[in-house]
Design a protein around this motif. Structure first.
Motif, PDB file in Angstrom:
ATOM      1  N   ASP A  73     102.316  49.646 115.305  1.00 58.44           N
ATOM      2  CA  ASP A  73     102.995  50.639 114.477  1.00 58.44           C
ATOM      3  C   ASP A  73     102.086  51.250 113.411  1.00 58.44           C
ATOM      4  OD1 ASP A  73     105.370  50.149 115.862  1.00 58.44           O
ATOM      5  OD2 ASP A  73     105.965  48.570 114.458  1.00 58.44           O
ATOM      6  N   ASN A  74     100.891  50.705 113.245  1.00 59.77           N
ATOM      7  CA  ASN A  74      99.986  51.160 112.192  1.00 59.77           C
ATOM      8  C   ASN A  74      99.189  52.379 112.675  1.00 59.77           C
ATOM      9  OD1 ASN A  74      98.149  51.487 110.110  1.00 59.77           O
ATOM     10  ND2 ASN A  74      97.747  49.293 109.895  1.00 59.77           N
ATOM     11  N   GLU A  75      99.835  53.515 112.657  1.00 56.13           N
ATOM     12  CA  GLU A  75      99.232  54.748 113.181  1.00 56.13           C
ATOM     13  C   GLU A  75      97.981  55.162 112.424  1.00 56.13           C
ATOM     14  OE1 GLU A  75     102.325  57.705 113.289  1.00 56.13           O
ATOM     15  OE2 GLU A  75     103.557  56.498 114.652  1.00 56.13           O
ATOM     16  N   ARG A  76      97.977  54.964 111.119  1.00 56.38           N
ATOM     17  CA  ARG A  76      96.811  55.354 110.309  1.00 56.38           C
ATOM     18  C   ARG A  76      95.567  54.557 110.725  1.00 56.38           C
ATOM     19  NH1 ARG A  76      96.772  58.178 105.620  1.00 56.38           N
ATOM     20  NH2 ARG A  76      99.019  57.994 105.376  1.00 56.38           N
ATOM     21  N   SER A  77      95.737  53.263 110.936  1.00 52.99           N
ATOM     22  CA  SER A  77      94.618  52.417 111.335  1.00 52.99           C
ATOM     23  C   SER A  77      94.150  52.751 112.755  1.00 52.99           C
ATOM     24  CB  SER A  77      95.019  50.944 111.237  1.00 52.99           C
ATOM     25  OG  SER A  77      93.926  50.115 111.490  1.00 52.99           O
ATOM     26  N   ILE A  78      95.091  52.975 113.642  1.00 50.89           N
ATOM     27  CA  ILE A  78      94.730  53.350 115.014  1.00 50.89           C
ATOM     28  C   ILE A  78      93.973  54.675 115.015  1.00 50.89           C
ATOM     29  CG2 ILE A  78      95.690  54.091 117.247  1.00 50.89           C
ATOM     30  CD1 ILE A  78      97.893  51.925 116.792  1.00 50.89           C
ATOM     31  N   HIS A  79      94.422  55.625 114.224  1.00 44.49           N
ATOM     32  CA  HIS A  79      93.731  56.919 114.125  1.00 44.49           C
ATOM     33  C   HIS A  79      92.281  56.719 113.672  1.00 44.49           C
ATOM     34  CE1 HIS A  79      93.052  61.171 113.367  1.00 44.49           C
ATOM     35  NE2 HIS A  79      92.594  60.824 112.170  1.00 44.49           N
ATOM     36  N   LEU A  80      92.085  55.840 112.689  1.00 45.05           N
ATOM     37  CA  LEU A  80      90.734  55.590 112.177  1.00 45.05           C
ATOM     38  C   LEU A  80      89.820  55.045 113.268  1.00 45.05           C
ATOM     39  CD1 LEU A  80      88.589  55.301 109.907  1.00 45.05           C
ATOM     40  CD2 LEU A  80      89.547  53.014 109.502  1.00 45.05           C
ATOM     41  N   VAL A  81      90.241  54.000 113.960  1.00 44.16           N
ATOM     42  CA  VAL A  81      89.334  53.394 114.944  1.00 44.16           C
ATOM     43  C   VAL A  81      89.060  54.341 116.116  1.00 44.16           C
ATOM     44  CG1 VAL A  81      89.790  51.003 114.275  1.00 44.16           C
ATOM     45  CG2 VAL A  81      91.139  52.036 116.118  1.00 44.16           C
ATOM     46  N   VAL A  82      90.059  55.102 116.517  1.00 46.89           N
ATOM     47  CA  VAL A  82      89.834  56.079 117.596  1.00 46.89           C
ATOM     48  C   VAL A  82      88.822  57.140 117.132  1.00 46.89           C
ATOM     49  CG1 VAL A  82      90.937  57.906 118.960  1.00 46.89           C
ATOM     50  CG2 VAL A  82      92.036  55.664 118.746  1.00 46.89           C
ATOM     51  N   LYS A  83      88.968  57.585 115.905  1.00 45.27           N
ATOM     52  CA  LYS A  83      88.024  58.556 115.320  1.00 45.27           C
ATOM     53  C   LYS A  83      86.594  57.997 115.310  1.00 45.27           C
ATOM     54  CE  LYS A  83      87.467  61.005 110.902  1.00 45.27           C
ATOM     55  NZ  LYS A  83      88.093  61.169 109.565  1.00 45.27           N
ATOM     56  N   LEU A  84      86.478  56.684 115.112  1.00 41.52           N
ATOM     57  CA  LEU A  84      85.163  56.035 115.069  1.00 41.52           C
ATOM     58  C   LEU A  84      84.600  55.744 116.461  1.00 41.52           C
ATOM     59  CD1 LEU A  84      85.929  53.562 112.153  1.00 41.52           C
ATOM     60  CD2 LEU A  84      84.330  55.506 112.063  1.00 41.52           C
ATOM     61  N   GLY A  85      85.392  55.986 117.504  1.00 45.02           N
ATOM     62  CA  GLY A  85      84.913  55.784 118.872  1.00 45.02           C
ATOM     63  C   GLY A  85      85.403  54.529 119.558  1.00 45.02           C
ATOM     64  N   PHE A  86      86.249  53.749 118.895  1.00 38.66           N
ATOM     65  CA  PHE A  86      86.793  52.543 119.518  1.00 38.66           C
ATOM     66  C   PHE A  86      87.685  52.936 120.690  1.00 38.66           C
ATOM     67  CE2 PHE A  86      85.431  50.817 115.587  1.00 38.66           C
ATOM     68  CZ  PHE A  86      85.476  49.429 115.632  1.00 38.66           C
ATOM     69  N   LYS A  87      87.736  52.054 121.680  1.00 38.21           N
ATOM     70  CA  LYS A  87      88.589  52.250 122.855  1.00 38.21           C
ATOM     71  C   LYS A  87      89.637  51.147 122.878  1.00 38.21           C
ATOM     72  CE  LYS A  87      85.797  55.463 124.412  1.00 38.21           C
ATOM     73  NZ  LYS A  87      85.893  56.679 123.653  1.00 38.21           N
ATOM     74  N   GLU A  88      90.858  51.512 123.268  1.00 33.89           N
ATOM     75  CA  GLU A  88      91.924  50.526 123.391  1.00 33.89           C
ATOM     76  C   GLU A  88      91.634  49.633 124.588  1.00 33.89           C
ATOM     77  OE1 GLU A  88      96.715  50.294 124.222  1.00 33.89           O
ATOM     78  OE2 GLU A  88      95.918  52.085 123.228  1.00 33.89           O
ATOM     79  N   GLU A  89      91.689  48.325 124.374  1.00 33.58           N
ATOM     80  CA  GLU A  89      91.421  47.378 125.456  1.00 33.58           C
ATOM     81  C   GLU A  89      92.691  46.720 125.979  1.00 33.58           C
ATOM     82  OE1 GLU A  89      88.246  44.641 124.431  1.00 33.58           O
ATOM     83  OE2 GLU A  89      86.828  46.121 125.202  1.00 33.58           O
ATOM     84  N   LEU A  90      93.566  46.254 125.077  1.00 33.49           N
ATOM     85  CA  LEU A  90      94.780  45.608 125.549  1.00 33.49           C
ATOM     86  C   LEU A  90      95.798  45.448 124.448  1.00 33.49           C
ATOM     87  CD1 LEU A  90      94.610  41.814 125.759  1.00 33.49           C
ATOM     88  CD2 LEU A  90      92.537  43.030 125.199  1.00 33.49           C
ATOM     89  N   LEU A  91      97.028  45.225 124.860  1.00 35.34           N
ATOM     90  CA  LEU A  91      98.123  44.901 123.961  1.00 35.34           C
ATOM     91  C   LEU A  91      98.452  43.428 124.178  1.00 35.34           C
ATOM     92  CD1 LEU A  91     100.553  45.615 122.071  1.00 35.34           C
ATOM     93  CD2 LEU A  91     101.828  46.124 124.157  1.00 35.34           C
ATOM     94  N   ILE A  92      98.461  42.671 123.100  1.00 34.15           N
ATOM     95  CA  ILE A  92      98.815  41.255 123.185  1.00 34.15           C
ATOM     96  C   ILE A  92     100.156  41.076 122.479  1.00 34.15           C
ATOM     97  CG2 ILE A  92      98.136  38.888 122.693  1.00 34.15           C
ATOM     98  CD1 ILE A  92      95.245  39.865 122.502  1.00 34.15           C
ATOM     99  N   LYS A  93     101.134  40.614 123.225  1.00 32.27           N
ATOM    100  CA  LYS A  93     102.485  40.442 122.699  1.00 32.27           C
ATOM    101  C   LYS A  93     102.597  39.142 121.894  1.00 32.27           C
ATOM    102  CE  LYS A  93     105.276  43.336 124.657  1.00 32.27           C
ATOM    103  NZ  LYS A  93     105.912  44.370 123.871  1.00 32.27           N
ATOM    104  N   GLY A  94     103.240  39.226 120.736  1.00 31.69           N
ATOM    105  CA  GLY A  94     103.572  38.049 119.946  1.00 31.69           C
ATOM    106  C   GLY A  94     102.399  37.179 119.545  1.00 31.69           C
ATOM    107  N   ILE A  95     101.256  37.766 119.242  1.00 27.84           N
ATOM    108  CA  ILE A  95     100.035  36.989 118.979  1.00 27.84           C
ATOM    109  C   ILE A  95      99.807  36.676 117.496  1.00 27.84           C
ATOM    110  CG2 ILE A  95      98.549  39.038 118.801  1.00 27.84           C
ATOM    111  CD1 ILE A  95      97.504  35.735 120.394  1.00 27.84           C
ATOM    112  N   SER A  96     100.431  37.438 116.600  1.00 27.93           N
ATOM    113  CA  SER A  96     100.063  37.336 115.192  1.00 27.93           C
ATOM    114  C   SER A  96     101.283  37.014 114.326  1.00 27.93           C
ATOM    115  CB  SER A  96      99.429  38.657 114.752  1.00 27.93           C
ATOM    116  OG  SER A  96      98.882  38.539 113.481  1.00 27.93           O
ATOM    117  N   PHE A  97     101.246  35.861 113.656  1.00 30.37           N
ATOM    118  CA  PHE A  97     102.375  35.437 112.828  1.00 30.37           C
ATOM    119  C   PHE A  97     102.360  36.176 111.503  1.00 30.37           C
ATOM    120  CE2 PHE A  97     104.594  32.639 109.827  1.00 30.37           C
ATOM    121  CZ  PHE A  97     105.815  32.530 110.494  1.00 30.37           C
ATOM    122  N   ASN A  98     103.500  36.752 111.138  1.00 25.41           N
ATOM    123  CA  ASN A  98     103.649  37.466 109.877  1.00 25.41           C
ATOM    124  C   ASN A  98     104.425  36.577 108.913  1.00 25.41           C
ATOM    125  OD1 ASN A  98     104.609  39.142 107.774  1.00 25.41           O
ATOM    126  ND2 ASN A  98     104.299  40.938 109.065  1.00 25.41           N
TER     127      ASN A  98
END
Length: 190
Positions: A144-169
């Motif tokens: 959901d963090n569109e601003r962060s995703i925009h930044l990394v894409v702008k820097l040339g990062f490529k999406e590799e995968l989506l990991i479900k339920g990996i990070s405890f909040n």
């Protein structure tokens, strides 16, 4: 000694056109409190907003210990003219065998839309690939963090995968998904 060990001997200060990326100082606790109590800045962080200044003082110690224990390099993004800390950027989760690390960042919301994080991330990526000789830098981002995703894409990062339920909040007591983006040295062109 490999180049990753070397960077933990003396904190690597970096400089951009407008900012000094430097190690935290004791005097930074007020700026860190402002950052970590900013609802927009911590929206996708996995901990509650700071509620008192003592938490910020403890974070200064934690940043210093994290570097001393070779866990991460967390740079304060300090304005060249005022030395005010407007954000943080880090390399962490080092995989020494495979010369990989993760990048993380956060910015005081009063400084959004000024290309600050782009400017600083380019400098950190240059350091990561050309000084430390990493082969890959990853970013683990809440989908959901569109601003962060925009930044990394702008820097040339490529999406590799989506990991479900990996990070405890800790704020929500829920496990969240993360999208993993990556940039390899061969792809890096800034």
């Amino acid at each position: 000694m490999n180049s990753i060990d070397y960077i933990f001997m003396n904190f690597p200060e970096l400089e951009t056109e407008r900012f000094i990326l430097r190690q935290v100082k004791a005097k930074d606790f007020e700026d860190l409190y402002e950052l970590y109590s900013d609802p927009l800045a911590i929206k996708y962080q996995q901990a509650e907003a700071m509620s008192d200044i003592d938490q910020a003082k403890k974070s200064v110690i934690a940043f210093l210990k994290g570097y001393l224990n070779k866990k991460f390099i967390r740079w304060c993004i300090a304005d060249k003219l005022t030395d005010k800390v407007v954000g943080l950027i880090s390399l962490h989760s080092f995989d020494i065998l495979n010369f990989r690390a993760e990048i993380g960042y956060m910015l005081n919301s009063n400084y959004l839309n000024k290309n600050i994080m782009t400017e600083c991330a380019i400098k950190v990526l240059d350091f990561a690939f050309n000084i430390i000789k990493l082969t890959k830098v990853e970013a683990s981002i809440n989908p959901d963090n569109e601003r962060s995703i925009h930044l990394v894409v702008k820097l040339g990062f490529k999406e590799e995968l989506l990991i479900k339920g990996i990070s405890f909040n800790f704020k929500t007591a829920l496990f969240e998904d993360r999208v993993i983006f990556a940039l390899t040295k061969n792809q890096y062109s800034m």
